[in-house]
Design an enzyme around this catalytic site. Structure first.
Site, PDB file in Angstrom:
ATOM      1  N   TYR A  41       0.856  -1.185   0.000  1.00  0.00           N
ATOM      2  CA  TYR A  41       0.000   0.000   0.000  1.00  0.00           C
ATOM      3  C   TYR A  41       0.888   1.228   0.000  1.00  0.00           C
ATOM      4  CZ  TYR A  41      -4.991   1.009   0.484  1.00  0.00           C
ATOM      5  OH  TYR A  41      -6.293   1.325   0.224  1.00  0.00           O
ATOM      6  N   GLU A  43      -0.249   5.002  -0.643  1.00  0.00           N
ATOM      7  CA  GLU A  43      -0.957   6.248  -0.945  1.00  0.00           C
ATOM      8  C   GLU A  43       0.010   7.417  -0.867  1.00  0.00           C
ATOM      9  OE1 GLU A  43      -5.635   5.906   0.250  1.00  0.00           O
ATOM     10  OE2 GLU A  43      -4.227   6.486   1.808  1.00  0.00           O
ATOM     11  N   ASP A 187      -5.289  13.859 -25.747  1.00  0.00           N
ATOM     12  CA  ASP A 187      -5.591  12.485 -25.354  1.00  0.00           C
ATOM     13  C   ASP A 187      -4.847  11.583 -26.333  1.00  0.00           C
ATOM     14  OD1 ASP A 187      -6.544  10.029 -24.627  1.00  0.00           O
ATOM     15  OD2 ASP A 187      -8.648  10.620 -24.548  1.00  0.00           O
ATOM     16  N   THR A 213      -2.253   6.125 -22.231  1.00  0.00           N
ATOM     17  CA  THR A 213      -2.240   4.796 -21.630  1.00  0.00           C
ATOM     18  C   THR A 213      -0.848   4.209 -21.785  1.00  0.00           C
ATOM     19  OG1 THR A 213      -2.983   3.802 -23.706  1.00  0.00           O
ATOM     20  CG2 THR A 213      -4.687   4.341 -22.072  1.00  0.00           C
ATOM     21  N   LYS A 216      -1.481  -0.660 -25.130  1.00  0.00           N
ATOM     22  CA  LYS A 216      -1.571  -0.401 -26.567  1.00  0.00           C
ATOM     23  C   LYS A 216      -0.182  -0.538 -27.199  1.00  0.00           C
ATOM     24  CE  LYS A 216      -5.743   2.454 -26.210  1.00  0.00           C
ATOM     25  NZ  LYS A 216      -5.899   2.657 -24.755  1.00  0.00           N
ATOM     26  N   ARG A 222      -1.477  -2.530 -18.354  1.00  0.00           N
ATOM     27  CA  ARG A 222      -2.698  -1.739 -18.500  1.00  0.00           C
ATOM     28  C   ARG A 222      -2.700  -0.654 -17.444  1.00  0.00           C
ATOM     29  NH1 ARG A 222      -5.884  -3.768 -22.155  1.00  0.00           N
ATOM     30  NH2 ARG A 222      -7.538  -2.341 -21.576  1.00  0.00           N
TER      31      ARG A 222
END
Length: 396
Positions: A41, A43, A187, A213, A216, A222
């Site tokens: 974890y 954060e 984008d 992203t 691709k 991903r």
């Protein structure tokens, strides 16, 4: 679950994966995704986490950020977005307020859900105006973009698409944005891997924020990322955490670092060139088979095709292709408001296929669409071609 994993591996290896948004990651990326980093974890950001024990994952994130900045020439990178849509959400959160007007590509002409769909947060929280492509060429109508910007005075302009097969003129978008005092958001989810390989124009010097992203063509895990100048770095980081996301997925961030490292090599640049060469060859071969390729071809890894010339709608065509083991998408076609097929060459290029195989793929696809051969026979031919180029040779 083990059976499902093995079954999916077999499905990918036995068919032709032509979905433009998919690719095969490297074994190194897969290894990091399945590593103990998944347990951590974390954060917050490196050096300022809300949890202890983050010394090593901090190094992983810093490495991913440094590699992304070097790869794309950006002053700042945020590698925490869980997806491309998460990255776009964060970009809007950094620059906009609910109710602001945004100019983006119309969904009917190739815009993404995050470009104003009423089913998406973008269409519910912001006032979107859509621009489109010219009916005679299928290319972006920059005069229309300028006219709409002058008329509506948007707070931001979004350049990017999920099915536009040509390079965008980022300089033209920048000039229009400056003329009306708007932010420019690029984008680049689809072309960012081609940018990394040096075969597509880089939006970073022109856009205020670039959303992308990491899968691709880029061939990573991903996920998403954001690139921006230093003056917006703090706003972008706060828009990701704590505004839109909680804990970072450290296994994915580390895998992004691996992918960025791989994308900085001459081998990846050669791969990107082959992706584009394969796309152009496949588009030409499909046109020779009687299919209508929109815009007359492609500059990128993808093409969109109108199957109606073969007296078939896109959904029936996609079903026949799937029965033969050829997997691809449907997409909106601006002319007439119909639906077409969207294909990409990133996955088959990763497998090692070249322009010669593209002609074979086009012939198999056309036969499947026409329904002139039994699906089982076509599927066997597709599997024979795919198995000659296994995505993970060491594991076959």
């Amino acid at each position: 679950m083990a059976g499902l994993v093995l079954g999916e591996a077999a499905r990918q290896a036995d068919g032709l994966q032509l979905i433009a948004a998919e690719n095969f990651t490297s074994p190194a990326v897969l290894a990091v995704l399945g590593s103990p980093l998944a347990n951590k974890y974390a954060e917050g950001y490196p050096g300022a986490r809300h949890h202890g024990g983050c010394e090593l994952v901090d190094v992983a994130e810093r490495t991913a950020v440094e590699r992304a900045c070097a790869l794309f020439g950006a002053e700042h990178a945020n590698v925490q977005p869980h997806s491309g849509s998460s990255a776009v959400l964060a970009a809007y959160a950094a620059l906009l307020r609910p109710g602001d007007r945004v100019l983006a590509m119309s969904l009917r002409h190739g815009g993404h859900l995050t470009h104003g769909s009423p089913a998406n947060f973008s269409g519910r929280w912001f006032d979107f105006v859509g621009y489109g492509v010219r009916p005679d060429t299928g290319l972006v109508d920059y005069e229309q973009v300028r006219a709409l910007a002058r008329e509506h005075r948007p707070k931001a302009i979004v350049c990017g698409s999920i099915s536009y097969p040509r390079h965008l003129d980022h300089a033209a978008f920048r000039m229009i944005a400056d003329e009306v005092g708007a932010y420019l958001i690029a984008d680049a989810a689809h072309p960012i891997g081609l940018v990394a390989g040096g075969v597509a124009p880089n939006p970073v010097p022109y856009a205020d924020v670039v959303c992308a992203t990491t899968h691709k063509v880029l061939r990573g895990p991903r996920g998403g990322m954001l690139l921006c100048g230093g003056r917006l770095a703090q706003r972008v980081d706060r828009a990701v955490f704590p505004f839109t996301q909680g804990g970072a997925q450290m296994q994915t961030i580390a895998a992004k670092a691996v992918a960025f490292g791989e994308a900085a090599t001459p081998e990846f640049a050669a791969y990107a060139r082959q992706v584009v060469a394969n796309a152009r060859a496949l588009a030409a071969a499909l046109a020779a088979e009687g299919l209508v390729v929109t815009t007359g071809g492609t500059d990128t890894h993808m093409m969109t095709v109108d199957a109606s010339a073969l007296a078939l709608d896109a959904f029936t065509a996609r079903g026949r292709l799937a029965a033969a083991g050829i997997v691809l998408d449907t997409c909106a076609l601006p002319q007439g408001g119909g639906c077409g097929l969207r294909l990409g060459t990133a996955s088959v290029t990763t497998q090692g296929m070249g322009t010669g195989e593209m002609a074979r793929i086009a012939a198999l696809a056309a036969a499947a669409i026409r329904g002139v051969e039994r699906p089982a026979r076509l599927r066997a031919a597709v599997a024979e071609l795919a198995r000659a180029f296994p995505p993970y040779p060491a594991h076959t």
